[in-house]
Design a protein around this motif. Structure first.
Motif, mmCIF file in Angstrom:
data_model
loop_
_atom_site.group_PDB
_atom_site.id
_atom_site.type_symbol
_atom_site.label_atom_id
_atom_site.label_comp_id
_atom_site.label_asym_id
_atom_site.label_seq_id
_atom_site.Cartn_x
_atom_site.Cartn_y
_atom_site.Cartn_z
ATOM 1 N N GLN A 115 -9.391 30.684 28.971
ATOM 2 C CA GLN A 115 -7.945 30.619 28.801
ATOM 3 C C GLN A 115 -7.584 29.785 27.576
ATOM 4 O OE1 GLN A 115 -6.987 29.249 32.745
ATOM 5 N NE2 GLN A 115 -6.341 31.269 33.430
ATOM 6 N N ASN A 116 -7.611 28.489 27.711
ATOM 7 C CA ASN A 116 -7.183 27.620 26.614
ATOM 8 C C ASN A 116 -8.298 27.412 25.589
ATOM 9 O OD1 ASN A 116 -4.869 27.412 28.128
ATOM 10 N ND2 ASN A 116 -5.642 25.598 29.222
ATOM 11 N N GLU A 117 -7.901 26.892 24.428
ATOM 12 C CA GLU A 117 -8.867 26.559 23.374
ATOM 13 C C GLU A 117 -9.883 25.541 23.876
ATOM 14 O OE1 GLU A 117 -9.805 27.217 20.058
ATOM 15 O OE2 GLU A 117 -8.712 29.036 20.610
ATOM 16 N N GLU A 118 -9.399 24.615 24.660
ATOM 17 C CA GLU A 118 -10.273 23.544 25.142
ATOM 18 C C GLU A 118 -10.369 23.562 26.667
ATOM 19 O OE1 GLU A 118 -9.065 19.781 23.641
ATOM 20 O OE2 GLU A 118 -9.510 20.336 21.555
ATOM 21 N N LEU A 119 -11.537 23.218 27.132
ATOM 22 C CA LEU A 119 -11.727 23.118 28.581
ATOM 23 C C LEU A 119 -12.335 21.751 28.856
ATOM 24 C CD1 LEU A 119 -11.979 24.519 31.462
ATOM 25 C CD2 LEU A 119 -14.289 25.081 30.764
ATOM 26 N N VAL A 120 -11.717 20.985 29.711
ATOM 27 C CA VAL A 120 -12.247 19.656 30.013
ATOM 28 C C VAL A 120 -12.929 19.713 31.371
ATOM 29 C CG1 VAL A 120 -11.675 17.234 30.424
ATOM 30 C CG2 VAL A 120 -10.454 18.543 28.661
ATOM 31 N N LEU A 121 -14.180 19.313 31.384
ATOM 32 C CA LEU A 121 -14.921 19.270 32.649
ATOM 33 C C LEU A 121 -15.012 17.822 33.095
ATOM 34 C CD1 LEU A 121 -18.101 21.480 32.151
ATOM 35 C CD2 LEU A 121 -16.229 21.907 33.739
ATOM 36 N N GLU A 122 -14.701 17.588 34.328
ATOM 37 C CA GLU A 122 -14.847 16.219 34.817
ATOM 38 C C GLU A 122 -16.202 16.104 35.502
ATOM 39 O OE1 GLU A 122 -12.099 12.981 37.144
ATOM 40 O OE2 GLU A 122 -11.373 15.046 37.007
ATOM 41 N N LEU A 123 -16.989 15.123 35.081
ATOM 42 C CA LEU A 123 -18.344 14.967 35.633
ATOM 43 C C LEU A 123 -18.438 13.692 36.460
ATOM 44 C CD1 LEU A 123 -20.445 15.851 32.438
ATOM 45 C CD2 LEU A 123 -19.718 17.395 34.262
ATOM 46 N N VAL A 124 -19.287 13.742 37.470
ATOM 47 C CA VAL A 124 -19.556 12.513 38.230
ATOM 48 C C VAL A 124 -21.062 12.272 38.216
ATOM 49 C CG1 VAL A 124 -17.556 12.648 39.769
ATOM 50 C CG2 VAL A 124 -19.680 13.813 40.400
ATOM 51 N N GLN A 125 -21.425 11.016 38.397
ATOM 52 C CA GLN A 125 -22.835 10.667 38.290
ATOM 53 C C GLN A 125 -23.632 11.149 39.499
ATOM 54 O OE1 GLN A 125 -24.545 6.600 37.917
ATOM 55 N NE2 GLN A 125 -23.504 6.650 35.909
ATOM 56 N N ASN A 126 -24.842 11.663 39.242
ATOM 57 C CA ASN A 126 -25.771 11.969 40.331
ATOM 58 C C ASN A 126 -26.481 10.691 40.762
ATOM 59 O OD1 ASN A 126 -25.583 14.769 40.829
ATOM 60 N ND2 ASN A 126 -26.700 15.193 38.932
ATOM 61 N N GLN A 127 -27.001 10.728 41.951
ATOM 62 C CA GLN A 127 -27.805 9.588 42.411
ATOM 63 C C GLN A 127 -29.052 9.467 41.532
ATOM 64 O OE1 GLN A 127 -29.669 10.186 46.240
ATOM 65 N NE2 GLN A 127 -29.764 7.983 46.634
ATOM 66 N N ASP A 128 -29.441 8.263 41.219
ATOM 67 C CA ASP A 128 -30.709 8.066 40.507
ATOM 68 C C ASP A 128 -31.824 8.062 41.556
ATOM 69 O OD1 ASP A 128 -32.988 7.020 39.199
ATOM 70 O OD2 ASP A 128 -31.690 6.182 37.635
ATOM 71 N N ILE A 129 -32.541 9.170 41.634
ATOM 72 C CA ILE A 129 -33.544 9.352 42.701
ATOM 73 C C ILE A 129 -34.655 8.317 42.572
ATOM 74 C CG2 ILE A 129 -35.115 11.016 43.782
ATOM 75 C CD1 ILE A 129 -33.529 13.244 42.275
ATOM 76 N N LEU A 130 -35.083 8.122 41.329
ATOM 77 C CA LEU A 130 -36.199 7.208 41.089
ATOM 78 C C LEU A 130 -35.831 5.767 41.456
ATOM 79 C CD1 LEU A 130 -39.080 7.021 39.996
ATOM 80 C CD2 LEU A 130 -38.145 6.757 37.707
ATOM 81 N N LYS A 131 -34.620 5.392 41.111
ATOM 82 C CA LYS A 131 -34.173 4.026 41.430
ATOM 83 C C LYS A 131 -34.145 3.824 42.947
ATOM 84 C CE LYS A 131 -30.589 0.803 40.162
ATOM 85 N NZ LYS A 131 -29.170 0.723 39.997
ATOM 86 N N GLU A 132 -33.669 4.842 43.627
ATOM 87 C CA GLU A 132 -33.612 4.767 45.091
ATOM 88 C C GLU A 132 -35.027 4.700 45.685
ATOM 89 O OE1 GLU A 132 -30.969 4.333 46.899
ATOM 90 O OE2 GLU A 132 -31.976 4.559 48.856
ATOM 91 N N LEU A 133 -35.955 5.458 45.074
ATOM 92 C CA LEU A 133 -37.353 5.397 45.534
ATOM 93 C C LEU A 133 -37.902 3.986 45.346
ATOM 94 C CD1 LEU A 133 -38.841 8.724 44.060
ATOM 95 C CD2 LEU A 133 -38.659 8.164 46.485
ATOM 96 N N GLY A 134 -37.557 3.403 44.195
ATOM 97 C CA GLY A 134 -38.010 2.040 43.894
ATOM 98 C C GLY A 134 -37.504 1.048 44.934
ATOM 99 N N ALA A 135 -36.283 1.278 45.421
ATOM 100 C CA ALA A 135 -35.709 0.378 46.423
ATOM 101 C C ALA A 135 -36.337 0.612 47.796
ATOM 102 C CB ALA A 135 -34.196 0.586 46.491
#
Ligand code: PMT
Length: 398
Positions: free
Chosen positions: A292-312
């Protein structure tokens, strides 16, 4: 690793599957192995020695008493020199001779003299295979320390369907490599994550990265060849899963997290090679997003850091991460090592055609928890995999 410069003896017996040993010979040569062929007289009825001679670029031994190529003593010389031996196809007759220590032709004499690993690849009519005598002989070979492949199930040359087919040359090659490795990972479970993740923004589009899965698959293959039980959590790739690994295909980072956390308790070693998407679309459109428009804005959210969670969460697990960096490798990788509570981080220089994403080779530096590091030269990903597995055992006190 590859079979480059390894001395392999290929024993060929008289069966319809002898044609497949030509394909195997070609694969061995492609790997850079030096191959000597010993064939039985009966094998010569199926495939002539000239073919093996041309492809191996070496004289073929068929007869103990030939006058050429010192055949009378070559079976002893080759037995002393060989790094590994593969008998494909191995007929019921040759298996019976091997099980009973008979040495009445060039191949059986050689097999009695050799002390290096021998991979036996039976192929025969189903009834011959299932005959108690053959089963007994195969059992004897196994208990004598030979590596015996299971036959494939399928349509046989004689028209019947059942077990007895020679497996594909690619599989035989893989198992031959496995024979050459010490089984230093036996009893261990290794969980490897590989490939990219896909974060869909609508039903037909996704955000991803160029990871091919080659590095992670190389680690999974190497660990399996060294005796590990391997769980491979893999994002979408074009690769065939290595033989005998438990492959768990996933798409998104959230799928990957679920598969990894569900299986982490089974693992002694976890190696996170996957290039996980750091962000996903905040909302995924139900229908294809229209232009539709010239520009499209996508809103992103962070995924879980799997490795960091494994470390914990980790208890007994030895935890290895990868860090794909375009600059400041030591500083960036070192920070991730600490932040994610890792035992090793593999700093991976990306951005050149021969290292990182999609390449068959890789340039990495291993950073260890104790502050030391080891820069490796540019190597094949299989070689990087084996060195990493070596270091894991060393650092893990094995
Ligand atoms: O697949 P190939 O084409 O062979 O390419 C191999 C490779 C370049 C992908 C591989 O060698 C590599 O470097 N993998 C790590 C890529 C990466 O995502 O690096 P990172 O610095 O963004 O992440 C660091 C570590 O955290 C990685 O182990 C990653 O798996 C993990 N991570 C990252 C983000 C996240 N949300 N969860 C994670 O677990």
């Amino acid at each position: 690793m590859t079979l480059k410069n390894k001395r392999i003896v290929l024993g060929v017996c008289g069966g319809i599957a002898a044609y497949k040993s030509i394909l195997l010979l070609r694969l061995l040569k492609k790997e850079g192995a030096h191959v000597r062929v010993i064939m039985t007289k009966n094998a010569g009825y199926f495939v002539g020695p000239t073919t093996f001679e041309a492809l191996s670029e070496k004289p073929v031994c068929m007869d103990l008493f030939e006058k050429t190529d010192d055949a009378a003593i070559s079976h002893i010389k080759w037995a002393d020199e060989a790094d590994a031996v593969v008998v494909a196809p191995a007929t019921a007759n040759m298996i019976a001779k091997m099980a009973n220590g008979l040495a009445d032709d060039a191949l059986s004499t050689f097999l009695l003299a050799v002390t290096t690993p021998v991979l036996v690849c039976p192929a025969m009519n189903t009834n011959m295979l299932l005959h108690p005598a053959t089963q007994r002989n195969l059992e004897t070979l196994r208990s004598d320390g030979f590596e015996v492949l299971e036959t494939d199930f399928g349509k046989m040359a004689c028209g019947t369907t059942g077990p007895g087919r020679l497996p594909d040359a690619e599989y035989i090659l893989d198992r031959l490599k496995a024979c050459l490795f010490s089984k230093d990972y036996e009893g261990k479970t290794v969980l490897v994550s590989a490939g990219p993740t896909r974060e869909f923004i609508d039903p037909v589009r996704f955000i991803s990265n160029p990871s091919s899965g080659k590095m992670g698959y190389a680690i999974a293959r190497a660990a399996e060849q060294r005796g590990a039980c391997v769980i491979l959590v893999t994002g979408p790739t074009a690769l065939e899963a290595p033989y005998h690994v438990e492959a768990l295909p996933v798409d998104s980072a959230r799928d990957m997290a679920k598969a990894v956390f569900e299986n982490m308790d089974r693992a002694d070693v976890i190696i996170k090679t996957a290039a996980v998407g750091d962000y996903r679309a905040k909302t995924q459109a139900d229908q294809k997003i229209k232009k539709q428009n010239e520009e499209l804005v996508l809103e992103l959210v962070q995924n879980q850091d799997i490795l960091k969670e494994l470390g914990a969460r980790k208890t007994r697990q030895f935890l290895v991460g990868f860090a794909a960096e375009t600059r400041d490798l030591a500083a960036n990788a070192g920070e991730k090592l600490k932040k994610k509570n890792l035992d090793i981080i593999v700093g991976n220089l990306v951005g050149s055609p021969d290292s990182g994403f999609q390449a068959d080779t890789n340039k990495v530096t291993l950073f260890f928890k104790d502050g030391s590091s080891e820069a490796l030269p540019l190597l094949g990903k299989d070689e990087v995999a084996h060195i990493l597995l070596d270091r894991i055992l060393e650092k893990n006190g094995n």
